[in-house]
Design an enzyme around this catalytic site. Structure first.
Site, PDB file in Angstrom:
ATOM      1  N   ARG A   1      53.313  29.275  35.364  1.00 23.95           N
ATOM      2  CA  ARG A   1      52.193  29.586  34.469  1.00 23.95           C
ATOM      3  C   ARG A   1      52.670  29.807  33.037  1.00 23.95           C
ATOM      4  O   ARG A   1      53.644  30.514  32.809  1.00 23.95           O
ATOM      5  CB  ARG A   1      51.444  30.810  34.976  1.00 23.95           C
ATOM      6  CG  ARG A   1      50.756  30.480  36.280  1.00 23.95           C
ATOM      7  CD  ARG A   1      50.020  31.640  36.885  1.00 23.95           C
ATOM      8  NE  ARG A   1      49.422  31.179  38.147  1.00 23.95           N
ATOM      9  CZ  ARG A   1      48.363  31.725  38.717  1.00 23.95           C
ATOM     10  NH1 ARG A   1      47.778  32.746  38.164  1.00 23.95           N
ATOM     11  NH2 ARG A   1      47.887  31.234  39.829  1.00 23.95           N
TER      12      ARG A   1
ATOM     13  N   SER B   1      36.039  40.846  56.739  1.00 23.67           N
ATOM     14  CA  SER B   1      36.301  40.429  55.363  1.00 23.67           C
ATOM     15  C   SER B   1      36.092  38.923  55.200  1.00 23.67           C
ATOM     16  O   SER B   1      36.598  38.125  55.993  1.00 23.67           O
ATOM     17  CB  SER B   1      37.751  40.805  55.022  1.00 23.67           C
ATOM     18  OG  SER B   1      38.111  40.347  53.744  1.00 23.67           O
TER      19      SER B   1
ATOM     20  N   SER C   1      34.148  33.314  42.161  1.00 23.33           N
ATOM     21  CA  SER C   1      34.292  32.801  40.800  1.00 23.33           C
ATOM     22  C   SER C   1      35.066  31.501  40.686  1.00 23.33           C
ATOM     23  O   SER C   1      35.126  30.930  39.611  1.00 23.33           O
ATOM     24  CB  SER C   1      34.966  33.853  39.934  1.00 23.33           C
ATOM     25  OG  SER C   1      36.349  33.863  40.186  1.00 23.33           O
TER      26      SER C   1
ATOM     27  N   HIS D   1      31.868  39.395  39.198  1.00 19.10           N
ATOM     28  CA  HIS D   1      31.421  38.233  38.416  1.00 19.10           C
ATOM     29  C   HIS D   1      29.914  38.173  38.272  1.00 19.10           C
ATOM     30  O   HIS D   1      29.354  37.117  37.976  1.00 19.10           O
ATOM     31  CB  HIS D   1      31.961  36.942  39.023  1.00 19.10           C
ATOM     32  CG  HIS D   1      33.434  36.809  38.844  1.00 19.10           C
ATOM     33  ND1 HIS D   1      34.008  36.374  37.664  1.00 19.10           N
ATOM     34  CD2 HIS D   1      34.464  37.126  39.656  1.00 19.10           C
ATOM     35  CE1 HIS D   1      35.309  36.407  37.778  1.00 19.10           C
ATOM     36  NE2 HIS D   1      35.629  36.858  38.975  1.00 19.10           N
TER      37      HIS D   1
ATOM     38  N   THR E   1      33.373  45.523  37.597  1.00 13.81           N
ATOM     39  CA  THR E   1      34.368  45.665  36.538  1.00 13.81           C
ATOM     40  C   THR E   1      33.676  45.894  35.211  1.00 13.81           C
ATOM     41  O   THR E   1      32.524  45.498  35.025  1.00 13.81           O
ATOM     42  CB  THR E   1      35.252  44.403  36.427  1.00 13.81           C
ATOM     43  OG1 THR E   1      36.283  44.650  35.461  1.00 13.81           O
ATOM     44  CG2 THR E   1      34.462  43.186  35.972  1.00 13.81           C
TER      45      THR E   1
ATOM     46  N   LYS F   1      34.843  42.192  32.398  1.00 14.25           N
ATOM     47  CA  LYS F   1      34.356  40.815  32.265  1.00 14.25           C
ATOM     48  C   LYS F   1      33.080  40.816  31.407  1.00 14.25           C
ATOM     49  O   LYS F   1      33.188  41.007  30.211  1.00 14.25           O
ATOM     50  CB  LYS F   1      34.238  40.187  33.650  1.00 14.25           C
ATOM     51  CG  LYS F   1      35.672  39.962  34.211  1.00 14.25           C
ATOM     52  CD  LYS F   1      35.808  39.487  35.624  1.00 14.25           C
ATOM     53  CE  LYS F   1      37.311  39.361  35.961  1.00 14.25           C
ATOM     54  NZ  LYS F   1      37.604  39.173  37.375  1.00 14.25           N
TER      55      LYS F   1
ATOM     56  N   THR G   1      46.885  58.240  38.583  1.00 16.00           N
ATOM     57  CA  THR G   1      47.043  57.388  37.414  1.00 16.00           C
ATOM     58  C   THR G   1      46.210  57.926  36.254  1.00 16.00           C
ATOM     59  O   THR G   1      45.167  58.565  36.470  1.00 16.00           O
ATOM     60  CB  THR G   1      46.659  55.927  37.768  1.00 16.00           C
ATOM     61  OG1 THR G   1      47.064  55.079  36.705  1.00 16.00           O
ATOM     62  CG2 THR G   1      45.177  55.753  38.014  1.00 16.00           C
ATOM     63  N   THR G   2      46.688  57.687  35.058  1.00 19.28           N
ATOM     64  CA  THR G   2      45.998  58.156  33.852  1.00 19.28           C
ATOM     65  C   THR G   2      44.634  57.482  33.732  1.00 19.28           C
ATOM     66  O   THR G   2      44.507  56.278  33.974  1.00 19.28           O
ATOM     67  CB  THR G   2      46.854  57.841  32.605  1.00 19.28           C
ATOM     68  OG1 THR G   2      48.113  58.491  32.766  1.00 19.28           O
ATOM     69  CG2 THR G   2      46.200  58.317  31.327  1.00 19.28           C
TER      70      THR G   2
ATOM     71  N   THR H   1      45.680  30.161  43.512  1.00 20.17           N
ATOM     72  CA  THR H   1      44.341  30.664  43.191  1.00 20.17           C
ATOM     73  C   THR H   1      43.283  29.851  43.935  1.00 20.17           C
ATOM     74  O   THR H   1      42.277  30.396  44.406  1.00 20.17           O
ATOM     75  CB  THR H   1      44.107  30.616  41.665  1.00 20.17           C
ATOM     76  OG1 THR H   1      45.207  31.276  41.019  1.00 20.17           O
ATOM     77  CG2 THR H   1      42.821  31.313  41.269  1.00 20.17           C
TER      78      THR H   1
END
Ligand SMILES: *Cc1c(COP(=O)(O)O)cnc(C)c1O
Length: 408
Positions: A21, A137, A189, A217, A245, A248, A277-278, A363
């Protein structure tokens, strides 16, 4: 041990499969989305149009969002300074969770540092709350869900992608007494297909399962207030856990789940990826609140977005280019091998000022390598015409199959 050689070999392996990549070094132009400046390795620059951003609606440069972020930095500074538990819960985080709960019409929401973390942390924690939990799943679930489900200490059953008959077979075969969770996405997506959410919810009811949906998405983009496909389809209340999220369509960064208060509270109390985690910077939280509120009230942006996607599909089809059957805002065009996919993407960037990243294995499956276009409300007719002309040339140049099975 030659450590250096091991790392070199690893890269060579990726390279030999044609899936090494290369990132494009971009600088977006605020106020001119989707335009950007691309900087080459040698330092030279060129103007490009970005065709593969997940900032689907251009909210990353909405003045309302930016002003909220700037004002928050001026008010309280940059970082949050801690985990949620130890001084990292600010008024902005609390406000954002309220906003998210309202968006999805749930009692509560729980904020994570990214969508990836929200999936991984939530799905890997549920077995602690529901001993013996079996997770059903979808085969094409995102890597973040798979990662969480791998850490799930209990049975995992994979159903064929969007195949409710297969899902029902698996549900029917399971012990009626054990707790069950169906984990799936709304918009997938890479292909642009969409789950049958009412059908999945009906199966969940029939077999006494909980539902967990990834609407990453779709949030901001579907439903009258931008809460996602479950809202559009009128089944939001039927879903137990909605994950989304802020990175996006909302144009900032962060992830979340929305659910009953008791579900959020239990995950808050037990999920490592939440606890250790912060928390996100207050300015991000404030930007997200502004973005969510804005999109709740601006359905015309969603309409413009859908129109732009339909218009690009139509132009590509007219030109005989192999648009894959997408029922949403994502426009995938099939190339079919990694080398051509990368080559076309390179030429588009270098010679046409068009930036679209090649989508290769892992992907997507080998043989289905593609270009994935994400037109936004800011992509003009002129940009689309330019794109189609360039693709037509390249399809001839590379002698790739057109629609109807004829190589050009
Ligand atoms: C991008 C993505 C995520 C991760 O969200 P981030 O906020 O980018 O970490 C989760 N699920 C799906 C389906 C995605 O495409």
């Amino acid at each position: 041990m030659d450590y250096r050689a091991a790392f070199e070999n690893a890269i060579e392996g990726v390279r030999s499969e044609g899936r090494y990549r290369v990132f494009a070094d971009l600088k977006r132009h605020r106020g001119q989305f989707p335009r950007a400046t691309w900087t080459r390795d040698d330092g030279s620059q060129a103007d490009v149009v970005v065709w593969c951003s997940n900032d689907y609606l251009g909210q990353g440069q909405n003045p309302v969002v930016m002003e909220a972020m700037k004002a928050t930095i001026d008010e309280v500074g940059s970082g949050s300074g801690g985990t949620r538990n130890i001084s990292g819960t600010t008024h902005y985080h609390v406000e954002l969770e309220h906003e998210l709960a309202d968006l999805h019409q749930k009692e509560a929401a729980l904020l994570f540092t990214s969508g990836y973390v929200s999936n991984e942390a939530s799905l890997s924690t549920l077995h602690k709350i529901l001993p013996g939990l079996v997770i059903f799943s979808d085969a094409l679930n995102h890597n973040s869900m798979i990662s969480g489900i791998r850490q799930h200490k209990g049975e995992k059953l994979i159903f064929r992608h969007n195949d409710l008959e297969h899902l029902e077979e698996l549900l029917a075969a399971a012990d009626p007494a054990v707790p069950k969770l169906i984990a799936f996405e709304s918009v997938y997506s890479m292909d642009g297909d969409v789950a049958d959410i009412p059908g999945t919810v009906a199966l969940a009811k029939k077999y006494g399962a909980m539902t967990y949906i990834d609407e990453v998405h779709a949030v901001g983009m579907y439903g009258p207030r931008g809460a996602g496909v479950a809202e559009r389809d009128g089944v939001m209340a039927e879903i137990d856990i909605i994950e989304g999220t802020l990175g996006k369509a909302f144009g900032v960064m962060g992830g979340y789940i929305a659910a009953d208060a008791v579900i959020c509270d239990a995950i808050r109390s037990l999920a490592d990826g939440f606890i250790f985690t912060t928390s996100i910077p207050p300015a991000l939280a404030a930007g997200a609140v502004a973005s969510i509120r804005y999109l709740k009230e601006h359905n015309e942006i969603r309409e413009a977005h859908q129109e732009r996607a339909a218009s690009l599909k139509e132009r590509l089809i007219k030109a005989g280019l192999p648009v894959m059957p997408s029922v949403c805002h994502i426009v995938p065009v099939l190339v079919g091998d990694a080398v051509h996919c990368k080559m076309i993407s390179d030429i588009l960037l270098e010679e046409h000022g068009i930036y679209v990243q090649p989508i290769n294995y892992p992907t997507v499956p080998r043989g289905t390598e593609r270009l994935r276009f994400t037109p936004s409300p800011a992509h003009t007719d002129e940009m689309m015409d330019k794109l189609v002309v360039a693709l037509e040339k390249l399809w001839v140049h590379c002698n790739i199959q057109r629609v109807g099975g004829v190589a050009a």
